[in-house]
Design an enzyme around this catalytic site. Structure first.
Site, PDB file in Angstrom:
ATOM      1  CG  ASN A  74      -1.986  -0.824   0.892  1.00 39.67           C
ATOM      2  OD1 ASN A  74      -2.253  -1.374  -0.303  1.00 39.67           O
ATOM      3  ND2 ASN A  74      -2.962  -1.014   2.011  1.00 39.67           N
ATOM      4  CD  GLU A 141      -5.167  -1.850  -4.158  1.00 38.82           C
ATOM      5  OE1 GLU A 141      -5.189  -3.220  -3.963  1.00 38.82           O
ATOM      6  OE2 GLU A 141      -5.136  -1.189  -3.306  1.00 38.82           O
ATOM      7  CD1 TRP A 234      -8.663  -6.698   7.551  1.00 39.44           C
ATOM      8  CD2 TRP A 234      -8.139  -5.277   9.116  1.00 39.44           C
ATOM      9  NE1 TRP A 234      -7.782  -5.930   6.881  1.00 39.44           N
ATOM     10  CE2 TRP A 234      -7.261  -5.070   8.174  1.00 39.44           C
ATOM     11  CE3 TRP A 234      -7.848  -4.295  10.147  1.00 39.44           C
ATOM     12  CZ2 TRP A 234      -6.472  -3.941   7.933  1.00 39.44           C
ATOM     13  CZ3 TRP A 234      -6.871  -3.428  10.365  1.00 39.44           C
ATOM     14  CH2 TRP A 234      -6.161  -3.189   8.942  1.00 39.44           C
ATOM     15  NE  ARG A 265     -10.569  -4.312   5.597  1.00 36.11           N
ATOM     16  CZ  ARG A 265      -9.927  -3.300   5.148  1.00 36.11           C
ATOM     17  NH1 ARG A 265     -10.767  -2.263   4.683  1.00 36.11           N
ATOM     18  NH2 ARG A 265      -8.706  -2.787   5.537  1.00 36.11           N
ATOM     19  CG  ASP A 361      -8.213  -8.363  -3.625  1.00 36.27           C
ATOM     20  OD1 ASP A 361      -7.034  -7.884  -3.212  1.00 36.27           O
ATOM     21  OD2 ASP A 361      -9.234  -7.843  -2.777  1.00 36.27           O
ATOM     22  CG  HIS A 398      -4.195  -0.154   7.606  1.00 36.67           C
ATOM     23  ND1 HIS A 398      -5.226   0.291   7.089  1.00 36.67           N
ATOM     24  CD2 HIS A 398      -4.021  -1.309   6.566  1.00 36.67           C
ATOM     25  CE1 HIS A 398      -5.809  -0.153   5.880  1.00 36.67           C
ATOM     26  NE2 HIS A 398      -5.036  -1.376   5.973  1.00 36.67           N
ATOM     27  CB  SER A 449       3.303  -4.565   4.281  1.00 44.54           C
ATOM     28  OG  SER A 449       3.355  -4.185   2.765  1.00 44.54           O
TER      29      SER A 449
HETATM   30  O1  SFD Z   1      -5.715  -4.818   2.082  1.00 43.87           O
HETATM   31  C1  SFD Z   1       5.141 -10.524  20.132  1.00 43.87           C
HETATM   32  N1  SFD Z   1      -1.832  -4.561   5.894  1.00 43.87           N
HETATM   33  C2  SFD Z   1      -1.492  -4.205   4.610  1.00 43.87           C
HETATM   34  N2  SFD Z   1      -0.420  -3.411   4.216  1.00 43.87           N
HETATM   35  C3  SFD Z   1      -0.108  -3.484   2.867  1.00 43.87           C
HETATM   36  O2  SFD Z   1       1.155  -2.978   2.488  1.00 43.87           O
HETATM   37  N3  SFD Z   1      -0.984  -3.870   1.848  1.00 43.87           N
HETATM   38  C4  SFD Z   1      -2.240  -4.574   2.201  1.00 43.87           C
HETATM   39  O3  SFD Z   1      -2.792  -4.817   1.236  1.00 43.87           O
HETATM   40  C5  SFD Z   1      -2.595  -4.429   3.399  1.00 43.87           C
HETATM   41  N4  SFD Z   1      -4.034  -4.852   3.928  1.00 43.87           N
HETATM   42  C6  SFD Z   1      -3.976  -5.671   4.880  1.00 43.87           C
HETATM   43  C7  SFD Z   1      -2.975  -5.311   6.101  1.00 43.87           C
HETATM   44  C8  SFD Z   1      -3.038  -6.323   7.294  1.00 43.87           C
HETATM   45  C9  SFD Z   1      -3.935  -7.278   7.347  1.00 43.87           C
HETATM   46  C10 SFD Z   1      -4.162  -8.193   8.514  1.00 43.87           C
HETATM   47  C11 SFD Z   1      -5.008  -7.600   6.389  1.00 43.87           C
HETATM   48  C12 SFD Z   1      -4.741  -6.764   5.048  1.00 43.87           C
HETATM   49  C13 SFD Z   1      -6.103  -8.632   6.197  1.00 43.87           C
HETATM   50  C14 SFD Z   1      -1.178  -3.871   7.011  1.00 43.87           C
HETATM   51  C15 SFD Z   1       0.166  -4.368   7.299  1.00 43.87           C
HETATM   52  O4  SFD Z   1       0.150  -5.906   7.514  1.00 43.87           O
HETATM   53  C16 SFD Z   1       0.900  -3.984   8.489  1.00 43.87           C
HETATM   54  O5  SFD Z   1       0.763  -2.394   8.567  1.00 43.87           O
HETATM   55  C17 SFD Z   1       2.336  -4.315   9.005  1.00 43.87           C
HETATM   56  O6  SFD Z   1       2.054  -5.683   9.216  1.00 43.87           O
HETATM   57  C18 SFD Z   1       2.469  -3.641  10.487  1.00 43.87           C
HETATM   58  O7  SFD Z   1       3.576  -4.429  10.782  1.00 43.87           O
HETATM   59  P1  SFD Z   1       4.114  -4.383  12.320  1.00 43.87           P
HETATM   60  O8  SFD Z   1       5.451  -5.327  12.416  1.00 43.87           O
HETATM   61  O9  SFD Z   1       3.879  -3.290  13.179  1.00 43.87           O
HETATM   62  O10 SFD Z   1       2.700  -5.619  12.994  1.00 43.87           O
HETATM   63  P2  SFD Z   1       2.885  -7.280  12.740  1.00 43.87           P
HETATM   64  O11 SFD Z   1       3.403  -7.343  11.211  1.00 43.87           O
HETATM   65  O12 SFD Z   1       1.758  -7.573  12.790  1.00 43.87           O
HETATM   66  O13 SFD Z   1       4.019  -7.939  13.670  1.00 43.87           O
HETATM   67  C19 SFD Z   1       3.871  -7.842  14.987  1.00 43.87           C
HETATM   68  C20 SFD Z   1       4.726  -9.179  15.569  1.00 43.87           C
HETATM   69  O14 SFD Z   1       4.879  -9.067  16.928  1.00 43.87           O
HETATM   70  C21 SFD Z   1       4.538 -10.396  17.565  1.00 43.87           C
HETATM   71  N5  SFD Z   1       4.208 -10.151  18.668  1.00 43.87           N
HETATM   72  N6  SFD Z   1       6.245 -11.263  20.125  1.00 43.87           N
HETATM   73  C22 SFD Z   1       6.658 -11.576  21.193  1.00 43.87           C
HETATM   74  N7  SFD Z   1       6.248 -11.021  22.433  1.00 43.87           N
HETATM   75  C23 SFD Z   1       5.094  -9.902  22.426  1.00 43.87           C
HETATM   76  N8  SFD Z   1       4.376  -9.958  23.524  1.00 43.87           N
HETATM   77  C24 SFD Z   1       4.421 -10.050  21.228  1.00 43.87           C
HETATM   78  N9  SFD Z   1       2.992  -9.410  20.819  1.00 43.87           N
HETATM   79  C25 SFD Z   1       2.887  -9.597  19.383  1.00 43.87           C
HETATM   80  C26 SFD Z   1       3.356 -10.899  16.637  1.00 43.87           C
HETATM   81  O15 SFD Z   1       3.149 -12.293  16.786  1.00 43.87           O
HETATM   82  C27 SFD Z   1       3.872 -10.402  15.370  1.00 43.87           C
HETATM   83  O16 SFD Z   1       4.655 -11.422  14.605  1.00 43.87           O
HETATM   84  S1  SFD Z   1      -5.143  -4.016   3.313  1.00 43.87           S
HETATM   85  O17 SFD Z   1      -6.178  -4.286   4.830  1.00 43.87           O
HETATM   86  O18 SFD Z   1      -4.899  -2.701   3.418  1.00 43.87           O
HETATM   87  P1  AMP Z   2      -8.086  -1.177   2.385  1.00 43.04           P
HETATM   88  O1  AMP Z   2      -8.422  -2.296   1.559  1.00 43.04           O
HETATM   89  O2  AMP Z   2      -9.376  -0.551   2.584  1.00 43.04           O
HETATM   90  O3  AMP Z   2      -7.327  -1.712   3.557  1.00 43.04           O
HETATM   91  O4  AMP Z   2      -7.328  -0.300   1.483  1.00 43.04           O
HETATM   92  C1  AMP Z   2      -5.902  -0.524   0.767  1.00 43.04           C
HETATM   93  C2  AMP Z   2      -5.528   0.933   0.264  1.00 43.04           C
HETATM   94  O5  AMP Z   2      -6.393   1.483  -0.417  1.00 43.04           O
HETATM   95  C3  AMP Z   2      -5.000   2.043   1.518  1.00 43.04           C
HETATM   96  O6  AMP Z   2      -3.847   2.634   0.956  1.00 43.04           O
HETATM   97  C4  AMP Z   2      -6.545   2.770   1.477  1.00 43.04           C
HETATM   98  O7  AMP Z   2      -6.144   3.738   2.199  1.00 43.04           O
HETATM   99  C5  AMP Z   2      -6.838   2.838   0.175  1.00 43.04           C
HETATM  100  N1  AMP Z   2      -8.276   3.019   0.107  1.00 43.04           N
HETATM  101  C6  AMP Z   2      -9.241   2.171   0.353  1.00 43.04           C
HETATM  102  N2  AMP Z   2     -10.469   2.461  -0.074  1.00 43.04           N
HETATM  103  C7  AMP Z   2     -10.100   3.772  -0.998  1.00 43.04           C
HETATM  104  C8  AMP Z   2     -11.045   4.552  -1.527  1.00 43.04           C
HETATM  105  N3  AMP Z   2     -12.566   4.576  -1.700  1.00 43.04           N
HETATM  106  N4  AMP Z   2     -10.372   5.927  -2.026  1.00 43.04           N
HETATM  107  C9  AMP Z   2      -9.180   5.939  -1.827  1.00 43.04           C
HETATM  108  N5  AMP Z   2      -8.353   5.103  -1.167  1.00 43.04           N
HETATM  109  C10 AMP Z   2      -8.645   4.040  -0.827  1.00 43.04           C
END
Ligand code: SFD
Ligand code: AMP
Length: 643
Positions: A74, A141, A234, A265, A361, A398, A449
């Site tokens: 993203n 995207e 989620w 969602r 997706d 996020h 990510s």
């Molecule tokens: O579609 C301990 N994210 C998306 N990012 C993208 O770039 N593109 C996407 O398409 C993304 N989308 C999305 C995303 C997440 C999810 C769940 C879905 C869809 C379904 C967001 C990214 O994943 C997110 O921003 C990053 O992963 C954040 O990284 P970080 O490192 O802050 O969190 P992490 O990866 O969850 O890791 C945390 C780790 O810590 C461990 N942990 N270990 C030891 N002791 C403890 N007490 C602990 N507590 C936690 C965990 O096990 C984990 O490994 S979409 O929605 O936009």
């Molecule tokens: P999401 O699947 O909702 O987590 O969104 C993935 C990426 O698309 C994130 O960067 C969001 O901010 C962006 N996004 C989602 N929906 C929209 C929308 N309607 N307009 C603009 N950006 C969006």
């Protein structure tokens, strides 16, 4: 959350082996940010002769939010023209600040953004397949996102991180519960303790710098899923607020903890909508078929100048949908069939390709959504799918900006913020030697990510620099360690002591189990702190009641019981969640306005109030006095952009 009786596996602290690990940089959490920190710290540590250690409570290969994979990266700015749309930093900072309704740490955002492209190029080098146009450009995207074949995203990144720090330097299946402070300087971190979730081993990590990378906090609020699906969310259910809790216990300042992300969602499977809105150009409509982003456009005027931003800020997009729901005009539908037909333009070959992409997706990152389509006989090509806003998540990577108040890079951080930090090292918290990244670092959202990995890299490098320059001679307090060991295994001891005082384990006057505590937490947060029960609405009286109930729950945490190591982990996850929830409620109470309609509403302060609240809310917990302090820190524009 459903309770299944297990065979008992109880340990007394005195029978548990203590394992000591000496290191220089300790990274807690091996998710995206933690892997970035490990990769970069390893490089700089090698030259400095330092050791880097990573500890993760699961298996790094499939842990955290990216466990299932993702279908997009993203955050990709593209300063060098490798994708279909090239951007610049100013536009990016503008986009992020406006999405946060005017409040983001621009120094932090610009900093990860200027380095994020390099991270993505590394990912590709390590084997991540990125979609390409026939001309070889990354497929966009949306303006900031690129498409990937990302089912194996996490294993690819984990392999790079593990290889960088080397075998023997990463510890898996160990849950970290507490930070250790320096014996001679309690304002400096000196390590962390935790326990193995597989064998009777208590771990003491002695370190000179600690990087918190434990992700955000899920399931503080009652989720929409109930019964056999309870716990389906989620975001990663294993991100339980550990970093926020341990940071605040250590006296680190936290910021924007009132902020939460409410993802819109696909209903029940939590399939993300980004690809549908941006890539497939899908419309969302109410039950009458009205496209509410058009019919509710006037509503955005109320939130000028942010409401008029393009794209509409994420909370306001939610707000428009919620107005429909409040007026009884739900369900909200994603018109997938219409979008697919329009894109295919009657070409069956194209239609097949789009169909495959639509399934990919979800299969890349939210498999259950594709399963839900299958089991509910939904063909996205034939009919629409319902969408809904989910329960709140506390996160900083996020479209959420909760987390630690961290130091920015020296060249970009506003002078006014510098006095807050004992030293100027990128992403260090207000506690010496303690860094925070990814979801744990606040006020710099939209990292996703790629940006989380990048922020990890920035902190990894800075942590090594801190050790080289400051030479912290940390020492731990053995008495404190012994006390923590007793405390950590106490739920097992309690179960052993009282297990025969009742015929039913779940009804015992002397203890309760973590799932019971979790349900109690979720009910109170849902009802009083702006969960789905009130469509995210709360007020001071409700928040005070939430605090009162949280206080009772906190008192009862001493009566938690565990029958095996797995349940012991759930106990400590609950403790971390409860403290994170309290921090969230206190922040909600402090900010007397409604800055993010669609994420939450203060019914007693329904308006956005730029005059008094265009600020970061920063809190600090004083463990000795059991008191919370709050302050406002003004937003500063760092990068040149205009509305
Ligand atoms: O579609 C301990 N994210 C998306 N990012 C993208 O770039 N593109 C996407 O398409 C993304 N989308 C999305 C995303 C997440 C999810 C769940 C879905 C869809 C379904 C967001 C990214 O994943 C997110 O921003 C990053 O992963 C954040 O990284 P970080 O490192 O802050 O969190 P992490 O990866 O969850 O890791 C945390 C780790 O810590 C461990 N942990 N270990 C030891 N002791 C403890 N007490 C602990 N507590 C936690 C965990 O096990 C984990 O490994 S979409 O929605 O936009
Ligand atoms: P999401 O699947 O909702 O987590 O969104 C993935 C990426 O698309 C994130 O960067 C969001 O901010 C962006 N996004 C989602 N929906 C929209 C929308 N309607 N307009 C603009 N950006 C969006």
């Amino acid at each position: 959350m459903v309770y299944y009786p297990k065979k008992h596996e109880l340990y007394k602290p005195e029978d548990v082996e203590t394992v000591e690990v000496e290191t220089d940089v300790l990274i807690v959490g091996g998710g995206f940010a933690g892997c970035g920190a490990a990769y970069e710290a390893a490089y700089w540590a090698k030259a400095a002769g330092l050791k880097v250690t990573l500890v993760e409570k699961a298996a790094i290969e499939r842990s955290g939010a990216v466990a299932q994979g993702l279908s997009a990266i993203n955050t990709y700015i593209d300063l060098s023209g490798r994708s279909e749309i090239q951007n610049n930093l100013e536009d990016y900072v503008r986009y992020v600040t406006l999405d946060m309704m005017g409040v983001a740490r621009e120094d932090l955002v610009a900093d990860y953004a200027r380095h994020v492209d390099g991270t993505v190029h590394l990912f590709e080098k390590w084997g991540l397949p990125i979609w390409k146009t026939p001309e070889g450009k990354y497929v966009r995207e949306g303006q900031w996102q690129i498409m990937i074949h990302g089912e194996s995203y996490k294993p690819i990144i984990a392999e790079a991180a593990k290889t960088a720090i080397g075998e023997g330097n990463f510890y898996e299946r160990i849950m970290i519960t507490h930070l250790l402070m320096d014996k001679n300087d309690p304002s400096r971190v000196a390590g962390a303790v935790g326990f193995s979730v597989r064998e009777p081993k208590f771990y003491v990590f002695k370190a000179k710098a600690v990087i918190l990378a434990t992700g955000g906090a899920t399931l503080l609020f009652r989720p929409r899923s109930t019964g056999e699906a309870a716990g389906r969310t989620w975001y990663a259910i294993f991100d339980t607020g550990s970093g926020y809790c341990m940071a605040l216990w250590a006296g680190a300042e936290l910021t924007q903890m009132e902020h939460r992300f409410i993802p819109f969602r696909f209903k029940d499977g939590y399939g993300p909508v980004g690809a549908w809105f941006l890539f497939f150009k899908c419309r969302a409509v109410n039950c009458r078929g009205e496209a509410y982003i058009e019919t509710r456009a006037a509503e955005l005027e109320k939130y000028k100048p942010y409401g008029l931003a393009a794209p509409t800020p994420t909370p306001l997009r939610n707000h428009q949908a919620l107005l429909e729901v409040r007026e009884g005009l739900g369900p909200i539908y994603m018109m997938t069939h219409e979008a697919m037909e329009a894109l295919a333009g009657g070409d069956p070959k194209k239609a097949k390709k789009i169909y495959d992409e639509a399934f990919e997706d979800f299969l890349d990152m939210t498999v259950s959504q594709a399963l839900l389509w299958a089991c509910q006989n939904i063909d996205p090509q034939e009919q629409p799918s319902e969408a809904a806003t989910a329960e709140p998540y506390i996160m900083g990577s996020h479209s959420g900006c909760a987390g630690a108040w961290v130091c920015g890079p020296e060249d970009l951080m506003p002078e006014e913020y510098k006095a807050d930090f004992p030293f100027i090292y990128n992403r260090m918290t207000t506690v010496k030697g303690l860094f925070a990244i990814g979801d744990v670092a606040g006020a710099n959202p939209h990292k996703f990510s790629s940006g989380s990995f990048t922020e990890g890299r920035l902190a990894g490098k800075a942590a090594v620099k801190y050790i080289v320059e400051q030479k912290p001679d940390t020492a731990i307090d053995e008495a404190k360690v012994a006390e923590l060991k007793e405390k950590i295994y106490a739920p097992m001891v309690r179960y052993e002591q009282y297990k025969n005082t009742s015929v039913d384990d779940t009804i015992n006057p002397n203890f309760f189990f973590p799932w019971q505590g979790l349900v109690r937490l979720q009910k109170l947060m849902d009802e009083y702190a702006g969960g789905i029960a009130t469509l995210y609405t709360t007020n001071e009286v409700m928040l005070k009641r939430a605090l009162e109930l949280l206080q009772f729950l906190k008192e009862d945490l001493d009566a938690l019981a565990a029958r095996d190591l797995h349940e012991l982990q759930r106990c400590w996850e609950l403790v971390h969640r409860v403290w994170t929830a309290e921090c969230h409620v206190r922040h909600l109470m402090f900010r007397q306005e409604t800055r993010w309609p669609g994420y939450y509403y203060r019914s007693d302060y329904p308006d956005l109030d730029d005059e008094n609240w265009k600020v970061f809310v920063v809190s600090k917990y004083n463990a000795e006095k059991d008191e919370w302090e709050f302050k406002k820190v003004p937003y500063k524009q760092v990068v040149e952009w205009s509305y």
